[in-house]
Motif scaffolding. Structure first.
Motif, PDB file in Angstrom:
ATOM      1  N   ALA A 192       0.841  -1.201   0.000  1.00 55.65           N
ATOM      2  CA  ALA A 192       0.000   0.000   0.000  1.00 55.65           C
ATOM      3  C   ALA A 192       0.874   1.249   0.000  1.00 55.65           C
ATOM      4  O   ALA A 192       1.924   1.295   0.640  1.00 55.65           O
ATOM      5  N   ASN A 193       0.419   2.262  -0.740  1.00 54.56           N
ATOM      6  CA  ASN A 193       1.167   3.510  -0.825  1.00 54.56           C
ATOM      7  C   ASN A 193       0.213   4.687  -0.655  1.00 54.56           C
ATOM      8  O   ASN A 193      -0.949   4.505  -0.276  1.00 54.56           O
ATOM      9  N   SER A 194       0.680   5.886  -0.953  1.00 53.76           N
ATOM     10  CA  SER A 194      -0.143   7.074  -0.764  1.00 53.76           C
ATOM     11  C   SER A 194      -1.352   7.096  -1.696  1.00 53.76           C
ATOM     12  O   SER A 194      -2.391   7.664  -1.348  1.00 53.76           O
ATOM     13  N   LYS A 195      -1.259   6.468  -2.863  1.00 50.69           N
ATOM     14  CA  LYS A 195      -2.418   6.403  -3.768  1.00 50.69           C
ATOM     15  C   LYS A 195      -3.521   5.540  -3.162  1.00 50.69           C
ATOM     16  O   LYS A 195      -4.700   5.894  -3.233  1.00 50.69           O
ATOM     17  N   ASN A 196      -3.116   4.417  -2.544  1.00 46.60           N
ATOM     18  CA  ASN A 196      -4.106   3.579  -1.866  1.00 46.60           C
ATOM     19  C   ASN A 196      -4.737   4.336  -0.702  1.00 46.60           C
ATOM     20  O   ASN A 196      -5.937   4.210  -0.453  1.00 46.60           O
ATOM     21  N   MET A 197      -3.931   5.116   0.000  1.00 45.24           N
ATOM     22  CA  MET A 197      -4.461   5.876   1.135  1.00 45.24           C
ATOM     23  C   MET A 197      -5.432   6.955   0.662  1.00 45.24           C
ATOM     24  O   MET A 197      -6.432   7.229   1.318  1.00 45.24           O
ATOM     25  N   ALA A 198      -5.169   7.572  -0.476  1.00 43.64           N
ATOM     26  CA  ALA A 198      -6.088   8.574  -1.030  1.00 43.64           C
ATOM     27  C   ALA A 198      -7.421   7.928  -1.402  1.00 43.64           C
ATOM     28  O   ALA A 198      -8.490   8.498  -1.131  1.00 43.64           O
ATOM     29  N   LEU A 199      -7.371   6.733  -2.015  1.00 39.63           N
ATOM     30  CA  LEU A 199      -8.600   6.012  -2.337  1.00 39.63           C
ATOM     31  C   LEU A 199      -9.340   5.627  -1.055  1.00 39.63           C
ATOM     32  O   LEU A 199     -10.571   5.709  -0.991  1.00 39.63           O
ATOM     33  N   PHE A 200      -8.590   5.202  -0.054  1.00 42.50           N
ATOM     34  CA  PHE A 200      -9.200   4.823   1.222  1.00 42.50           C
ATOM     35  C   PHE A 200      -9.885   6.022   1.866  1.00 42.50           C
ATOM     36  O   PHE A 200     -10.982   5.892   2.418  1.00 42.50           O
ATOM     37  N   GLN A 201      -9.275   7.189   1.779  1.00 42.65           N
ATOM     38  CA  GLN A 201      -9.871   8.393   2.362  1.00 42.65           C
ATOM     39  C   GLN A 201     -11.174   8.759   1.646  1.00 42.65           C
ATOM     40  O   GLN A 201     -12.141   9.147   2.290  1.00 42.65           O
ATOM     41  N   LYS A 202     -11.215   8.604   0.327  1.00 38.41           N
ATOM     42  CA  LYS A 202     -12.458   8.865  -0.419  1.00 38.41           C
ATOM     43  C   LYS A 202     -13.553   7.885   0.001  1.00 38.41           C
ATOM     44  O   LYS A 202     -14.707   8.273   0.191  1.00 38.41           O
ATOM     45  N   ALA A 203     -13.172   6.627   0.155  1.00 41.66           N
ATOM     46  CA  ALA A 203     -14.146   5.622   0.597  1.00 41.66           C
ATOM     47  C   ALA A 203     -14.614   5.908   2.017  1.00 41.66           C
ATOM     48  O   ALA A 203     -15.795   5.733   2.337  1.00 41.66           O
ATOM     49  N   LEU A 204     -13.717   6.361   2.843  1.00 45.31           N
ATOM     50  CA  LEU A 204     -14.050   6.693   4.232  1.00 45.31           C
ATOM     51  C   LEU A 204     -15.050   7.846   4.297  1.00 45.31           C
ATOM     52  O   LEU A 204     -16.029   7.797   5.047  1.00 45.31           O
ATOM     53  N   ASP A 205     -14.820   8.862   3.480  1.00 48.12           N
ATOM     54  CA  ASP A 205     -15.748   9.999   3.437  1.00 48.12           C
ATOM     55  C   ASP A 205     -17.130   9.579   2.950  1.00 48.12           C
ATOM     56  O   ASP A 205     -18.150   9.998   3.501  1.00 48.12           O
ATOM     57  N   ALA A 206     -17.172   8.740   1.914  1.00 43.44           N
ATOM     58  CA  ALA A 206     -18.457   8.274   1.386  1.00 43.44           C
ATOM     59  C   ALA A 206     -19.197   7.422   2.413  1.00 43.44           C
ATOM     60  O   ALA A 206     -20.418   7.552   2.586  1.00 43.44           O
ATOM     61  N   ALA A 207     -18.488   6.560   3.116  1.00 42.40           N
ATOM     62  CA  ALA A 207     -19.113   5.707   4.131  1.00 42.40           C
ATOM     63  C   ALA A 207     -19.630   6.535   5.296  1.00 42.40           C
ATOM     64  O   ALA A 207     -20.721   6.288   5.820  1.00 42.40           O
ATOM     65  N   TYR A 208     -18.867   7.529   5.701  1.00 39.01           N
ATOM     66  CA  TYR A 208     -19.294   8.394   6.802  1.00 39.01           C
ATOM     67  C   TYR A 208     -20.568   9.151   6.433  1.00 39.01           C
ATOM     68  O   TYR A 208     -21.522   9.206   7.214  1.00 39.01           O
ATOM     69  N   LYS A 209     -20.597   9.713   5.236  1.00 43.63           N
ATOM     70  CA  LYS A 209     -21.781  10.468   4.803  1.00 43.63           C
ATOM     71  C   LYS A 209     -23.012   9.575   4.722  1.00 43.63           C
ATOM     72  O   LYS A 209     -24.101   9.984   5.113  1.00 43.63           O
ATOM     73  N   ARG A 210     -22.838   8.370   4.213  1.00 42.19           N
ATOM     74  CA  ARG A 210     -23.993   7.458   4.078  1.00 42.19           C
ATOM     75  C   ARG A 210     -24.538   7.058   5.444  1.00 42.19           C
ATOM     76  O   ARG A 210     -25.746   7.083   5.671  1.00 42.19           O
ATOM     77  N   ALA A 211     -23.654   6.701   6.381  1.00 41.67           N
ATOM     78  CA  ALA A 211     -24.111   6.309   7.721  1.00 41.67           C
ATOM     79  C   ALA A 211     -24.729   7.492   8.459  1.00 41.67           C
ATOM     80  O   ALA A 211     -25.720   7.335   9.178  1.00 41.67           O
ATOM     81  N   ASP A 256     -19.339  -1.588   6.338  1.00 39.88           N
ATOM     82  CA  ASP A 256     -19.687  -2.278   5.092  1.00 39.88           C
ATOM     83  C   ASP A 256     -19.521  -1.355   3.885  1.00 39.88           C
ATOM     84  O   ASP A 256     -18.960  -1.743   2.860  1.00 39.88           O
ATOM     85  N   THR A 257     -20.006  -0.127   4.022  1.00 36.09           N
ATOM     86  CA  THR A 257     -19.884   0.840   2.931  1.00 36.09           C
ATOM     87  C   THR A 257     -18.416   1.184   2.682  1.00 36.09           C
ATOM     88  O   THR A 257     -17.997   1.342   1.535  1.00 36.09           O
ATOM     89  N   LEU A 258     -17.633   1.281   3.745  1.00 36.48           N
ATOM     90  CA  LEU A 258     -16.210   1.596   3.615  1.00 36.48           C
ATOM     91  C   LEU A 258     -15.485   0.542   2.785  1.00 36.48           C
ATOM     92  O   LEU A 258     -14.770   0.854   1.836  1.00 36.48           O
ATOM     93  N   VAL A 259     -15.707  -0.719   3.111  1.00 36.82           N
ATOM     94  CA  VAL A 259     -15.039  -1.802   2.382  1.00 36.82           C
ATOM     95  C   VAL A 259     -15.518  -1.856   0.939  1.00 36.82           C
ATOM     96  O   VAL A 259     -14.714  -1.994   0.004  1.00 36.82           O
ATOM     97  N   GLN A 260     -16.836  -1.735   0.715  1.00 38.80           N
ATOM     98  CA  GLN A 260     -17.374  -1.777  -0.641  1.00 38.80           C
ATOM     99  C   GLN A 260     -16.837  -0.621  -1.490  1.00 38.80           C
ATOM    100  O   GLN A 260     -16.415  -0.810  -2.629  1.00 38.80           O
ATOM    101  N   GLN A 261     -16.853   0.584  -0.929  1.00 33.11           N
ATOM    102  CA  GLN A 261     -16.392   1.760  -1.665  1.00 33.11           C
ATOM    103  C   GLN A 261     -14.898   1.670  -1.971  1.00 33.11           C
ATOM    104  O   GLN A 261     -14.471   2.024  -3.074  1.00 33.11           O
ATOM    105  N   TYR A 262     -14.106   1.191  -1.010  1.00 31.46           N
ATOM    106  CA  TYR A 262     -12.669   1.079  -1.248  1.00 31.46           C
ATOM    107  C   TYR A 262     -12.381   0.068  -2.360  1.00 31.46           C
ATOM    108  O   TYR A 262     -11.575   0.339  -3.249  1.00 31.46           O
ATOM    109  N   ASN A 263     -13.037  -1.072  -2.312  1.00 32.51           N
ATOM    110  CA  ASN A 263     -12.828  -2.087  -3.357  1.00 32.51           C
ATOM    111  C   ASN A 263     -13.258  -1.561  -4.725  1.00 32.51           C
ATOM    112  O   ASN A 263     -12.595  -1.808  -5.732  1.00 32.51           O
ATOM    113  N   LEU A 264     -14.377  -0.831  -4.767  1.00 34.95           N
ATOM    114  CA  LEU A 264     -14.854  -0.256  -6.024  1.00 34.95           C
ATOM    115  C   LEU A 264     -13.858   0.771  -6.567  1.00 34.95           C
ATOM    116  O   LEU A 264     -13.503   0.737  -7.751  1.00 34.95           O
ATOM    117  N   LEU A 265     -13.386   1.677  -5.700  1.00 36.09           N
ATOM    118  CA  LEU A 265     -12.433   2.694  -6.132  1.00 36.09           C
ATOM    119  C   LEU A 265     -11.095   2.074  -6.549  1.00 36.09           C
ATOM    120  O   LEU A 265     -10.459   2.538  -7.500  1.00 36.09           O
TER     121      LEU A 265
END
Length: 194
Positions: free
Chosen positions: A107-126, A175-184
């Motif tokens: 994992a590198n900074s690109k993976n972390m950027a994708l993870f942060q986007k997934a984290l934001d989407a999961a937070y907003k949905r919940a 659940d949304t975090l994992v799904q969004q990260y895998n999708l991104l």
């Protein structure tokens, strides 16, 4: 001889330290004329003499309450009734759940950027789904060799909200975090392959 010399020096230092010499009585101080500052003050105004501050007021200059400004969606929310919201917004927050997410050994900074986007989407949905009081999250890197390989995500809620909707909020969040990260991640890999 040394003892006598030491004793004399000690007595001289003690004598000068204990003497009270008033140097101000010998020095002539130049007088300051305060008459020029009699009417000048940083706080003076027409209705306010001698530098007294005006009494505080929530009214505007015209004597009326100022008009309320409309809030946009990005503004922080506040409760209309402070007494009714006291138990909700000043509640103790607790970690309702925590989950370790594996981003991979490389994992590198690109993976972390994708993870942060997934984290934001999961937070907003919940947040939109359950509206729990005090809902937030924290992340910490816990990877042994590569710090970004494992990320621990904590789901934090107010104590009352954690008792009411904590499990369902955190489950949806993770659940949304994992799904969004895998999708991104899949989208990023497809774009890199093109």
């Amino acid at each position: 001889m040394r003892k006598l010399l030491f004793c004399c020096v000690f007595c001289a230092v003690l004598g000068t330290a204990c003497s009270s010499v008033d140097y101000t009585s010998r020095r002539q101080l130049k007088g300051i004329d305060y008459s020029a500052y009699e009417n000048a003050s940083a706080f003076s105004s027409d209705n306010n003499y001698y530098g007294q501050l005006p009494s505080p007021s929530v009214l505007g200059e015209d004597g009326f309450l100022p008009a309320e400004q409309p809030l946009d969606e990005s503004a922080d929310f506040t409760s209309e009734e402070i007494a009714a919201s006291y138990g909700k917004y000043t509640d103790v927050t607790v970690v309702a759940a925590a989950k370790r997410v594996k981003l991979g050994a490389s994992a590198n900074s690109k993976n972390m950027a994708l993870f942060q986007k997934a984290l934001d989407a999961a937070y907003k949905r919940a947040l939109r789904t359950y509206r729990p009081a005090g809902f937030t999250y924290s992340i910490s890197s816990v990877g042994a060799v590569n710090p970004l390989s494992d990320i621990e995500v904590s789901c934090i809620l107010g104590e009352q909200a954690a008792n009411e909707v904590g499990q369902s909020t955190c489950n949806l969040f993770f659940d949304t975090l994992v799904q969004q990260y895998n999708l991104l991640l899949r989208e990023a890999q497809q774009n890199a392959a093109l």
